[in-house]
Write an enzyme that holds these catalytic residues in place. Sequence first.
Site, mmCIF file in Angstrom:
data_model
loop_
_atom_site.group_PDB
_atom_site.id
_atom_site.type_symbol
_atom_site.label_atom_id
_atom_site.label_comp_id
_atom_site.label_asym_id
_atom_site.label_seq_id
_atom_site.Cartn_x
_atom_site.Cartn_y
_atom_site.Cartn_z
ATOM 1 N N SER A 118 0.827 -1.214 0.000
ATOM 2 C CA SER A 118 0.000 0.000 0.000
ATOM 3 C C SER A 118 0.853 1.253 0.000
ATOM 4 C CB SER A 118 -0.862 0.048 1.261
ATOM 5 O OG SER A 118 -1.685 -1.069 1.335
ATOM 6 N N HIS A 139 -1.264 -2.642 -7.191
ATOM 7 C CA HIS A 139 -1.936 -2.333 -5.930
ATOM 8 C C HIS A 139 -3.455 -2.439 -6.098
ATOM 9 C CE1 HIS A 139 -2.977 0.839 -2.693
ATOM 10 N NE2 HIS A 139 -2.883 -0.352 -2.150
ATOM 11 N N GLU A 151 -3.841 0.158 -9.012
ATOM 12 C CA GLU A 151 -2.790 1.124 -9.316
ATOM 13 C C GLU A 151 -1.555 0.361 -9.780
ATOM 14 O OE1 GLU A 151 -3.555 4.905 -6.330
ATOM 15 O OE2 GLU A 151 -2.388 3.244 -5.552
ATOM 16 N N ASN A 189 -4.171 6.025 -1.620
ATOM 17 C CA ASN A 189 -3.905 6.047 -0.173
ATOM 18 C C ASN A 189 -3.271 7.350 0.295
ATOM 19 O OD1 ASN A 189 -5.001 3.610 0.456
ATOM 20 N ND2 ASN A 189 -3.110 2.469 0.145
HETATM 21 P P1 NAD Z 1 -3.602 -9.465 6.221
HETATM 22 O O1 NAD Z 1 -3.061 -9.210 7.571
HETATM 23 O O2 NAD Z 1 -5.061 -9.777 6.059
HETATM 24 O O3 NAD Z 1 -2.792 -10.639 5.492
HETATM 25 C C1 NAD Z 1 -1.404 -10.731 5.461
HETATM 26 C C2 NAD Z 1 -1.054 -12.206 5.321
HETATM 27 O O4 NAD Z 1 0.351 -12.354 5.081
HETATM 28 C C3 NAD Z 1 -1.380 -13.037 6.575
HETATM 29 O O5 NAD Z 1 -2.206 -14.132 6.220
HETATM 30 C C4 NAD Z 1 -0.012 -13.508 7.040
HETATM 31 O O6 NAD Z 1 -0.029 -14.800 7.648
HETATM 32 C C5 NAD Z 1 0.756 -13.531 5.732
HETATM 33 N N1 NAD Z 1 2.202 -13.536 5.879
HETATM 34 C C6 NAD Z 1 2.978 -12.867 6.767
HETATM 35 N N2 NAD Z 1 4.277 -13.177 6.581
HETATM 36 C C7 NAD Z 1 4.327 -14.054 5.557
HETATM 37 C C8 NAD Z 1 5.384 -14.765 4.913
HETATM 38 N N3 NAD Z 1 6.653 -14.602 5.304
HETATM 39 N N4 NAD Z 1 5.077 -15.612 3.909
HETATM 40 C C9 NAD Z 1 3.779 -15.783 3.523
HETATM 41 N N5 NAD Z 1 2.743 -15.160 4.098
HETATM 42 C C10 NAD Z 1 3.011 -14.299 5.105
HETATM 43 O O7 NAD Z 1 -3.207 -8.159 5.368
HETATM 44 P P2 NAD Z 1 -3.880 -7.622 4.012
HETATM 45 O O8 NAD Z 1 -4.876 -6.569 4.348
HETATM 46 O O9 NAD Z 1 -4.256 -8.770 3.153
HETATM 47 O O10 NAD Z 1 -2.630 -6.849 3.366
HETATM 48 C C11 NAD Z 1 -1.629 -7.527 2.638
HETATM 49 C C12 NAD Z 1 -0.863 -6.533 1.773
HETATM 50 O O11 NAD Z 1 -1.782 -5.863 0.895
HETATM 51 C C13 NAD Z 1 -0.151 -5.429 2.558
HETATM 52 O O12 NAD Z 1 1.036 -5.095 1.884
HETATM 53 C C14 NAD Z 1 -1.138 -4.281 2.497
HETATM 54 O O13 NAD Z 1 -0.536 -3.023 2.639
HETATM 55 C C15 NAD Z 1 -1.671 -4.468 1.081
HETATM 56 N N6 NAD Z 1 -2.974 -3.859 0.812
HETATM 57 C C16 NAD Z 1 -3.958 -3.869 1.767
HETATM 58 C C17 NAD Z 1 -5.197 -3.294 1.470
HETATM 59 C C18 NAD Z 1 -6.306 -3.296 2.486
HETATM 60 O O14 NAD Z 1 -7.297 -2.568 2.305
HETATM 61 N N7 NAD Z 1 -6.230 -4.091 3.514
HETATM 62 C C19 NAD Z 1 -5.442 -2.736 0.210
HETATM 63 C C20 NAD Z 1 -4.422 -2.780 -0.748
HETATM 64 C C21 NAD Z 1 -3.193 -3.332 -0.431
#
Ligand code: NAD
Length: 290
Positions: A118, A139, A151, A189
Site C-alpha cells: 500500500s 496495488h 494502481e 492512499n
Molecule cells: P492481512 O493481515 O489480512 O494478510 C497478510 C497475510 O500475510 C497473513 O495471512 C499472514 O499470515 C501472511 N504472511 C505474513 N508473513 C508471511 C510470509 N513470510 N510468507 C507468507 N505469508 C506471510 O493483510 P492484508 O490486508 O491482506 O494486506 C496484505 C498486503 O496488501 C499489505 O502489503 C497491504 O498493505 C496491502 N494492501 C492492503 C489493502 C487493504 O485494504 N487491507 C489494500 C491494498 C493493499
Amino acid sequence: MIQKLGVVGAGQMGNGIAHVAALAGLDVVMVDVVPAQLEKALKSIEGNLARQVSRGKVSEDAKAAALKRLATAGTLAALGGSDLVIEAATENEAIKKKIFAELCPLLRPEALLATNTSSISITRLAAATDRPERFIGMHFFNPVPLMALVELIRGLATADATYAAIHALAGRLGKTPVTAQDYPAFIANRVLVPMINEAIYALYEGVGSIGSIDAALKLGANHPLGPLELADYIGLDTCLAVMQVMHEGFADSKYRPCPLLAKYVEAGWLGRKTGKGFYDYSGEKPTPTR
Ligand code: NAD
C-alpha cells in the site's frame, strides 16, 4: 501470456486477488506461513463466489472451474513454475524483503514479480530482488472482487515489457489500471489514509463520537462508508503502516500518525479482520468501541 500465478500471503487481499485471478482463468497457488489463514482464505473465496452466483454475476460452472484452479501451499517452493508472483503479505518491509530473498532463487529467470504494498517504495523493494526490471507495484483495493481500481507503480528499473504485461493482466482481471509514480502511498492512499488519520484525531480530541464522525462524512460528503468504518475495513495495522511510511518518506509532520490509531494497533484491535476495531463486530450489528 501470464497463466500461472503465485500469491504470497492469504490474508484479506491475497484471497481477493486469488479469487479474481482464478475466475479469470488463471491457475493460482496461494502461499501463507499460517496454515489457518489458507483455510480461512479458501472458505472466504468459496463464500464470496457463492454470493456472486446468488446475485447472478457468476455461473455455477464458472464458480466450480475457479475453485478447481485454486491451490494452496505452506512454502514458497510451490511457486517455482509461476509466470508471475504477486506478494500480498503483511505491510512490513523486512517481511517482504525476506520473502523476495527466499522466492527469487526458486523462480524462472523470466518470471515477473509484483507487490501489492500500500505504501512501500517499489524501487527499494525491487532493488532487494534479482530482477528489478521484472518487478512492479500492482496495488489492488479491498474487497478485490468488488473494487474496480488497480494502481500500477513502476520502480525506477521496471521494464516497459513488464509494465505492458501487468497492464494487460489488470484488464483480464476486469480491473481498471491507473498509473502512479513511485512516491509513498501512491495516489489513492495518499489522499485516503491521511483523511482516515484526521478522523481518528477528531475522535482523539473529542470533536465527535465514532458514530458522529462516520455520519458526518457519509451524509455531508456522500461517502459510502465513514472514515472509521473504512479504517476497520482496511485494517488498522495497515493504516498505521501507511501513515508511518508517508511520515518517514516525506519527512513532513502533517503525516504524523494519530496516537489513538497506534493504541488500537497495540491492543490488537485491527478492525474487521480481528472482529474489533473502531467497531465491535461480534454482535448482529457493529457497535462503536468508544
Ligand atoms: P492481512 O493481515 O489480512 O494478510 C497478510 C497475510 O500475510 C497473513 O495471512 C499472514 O499470515 C501472511 N504472511 C505474513 N508473513 C508471511 C510470509 N513470510 N510468507 C507468507 N505469508 C506471510 O493483510 P492484508 O490486508 O491482506 O494486506 C496484505 C498486503 O496488501 C499489505 O502489503 C497491504 O498493505 C496491502 N494492501 C492492503 C489493502 C487493504 O485494504 N487491507 C489494500 C491494498 C493493499
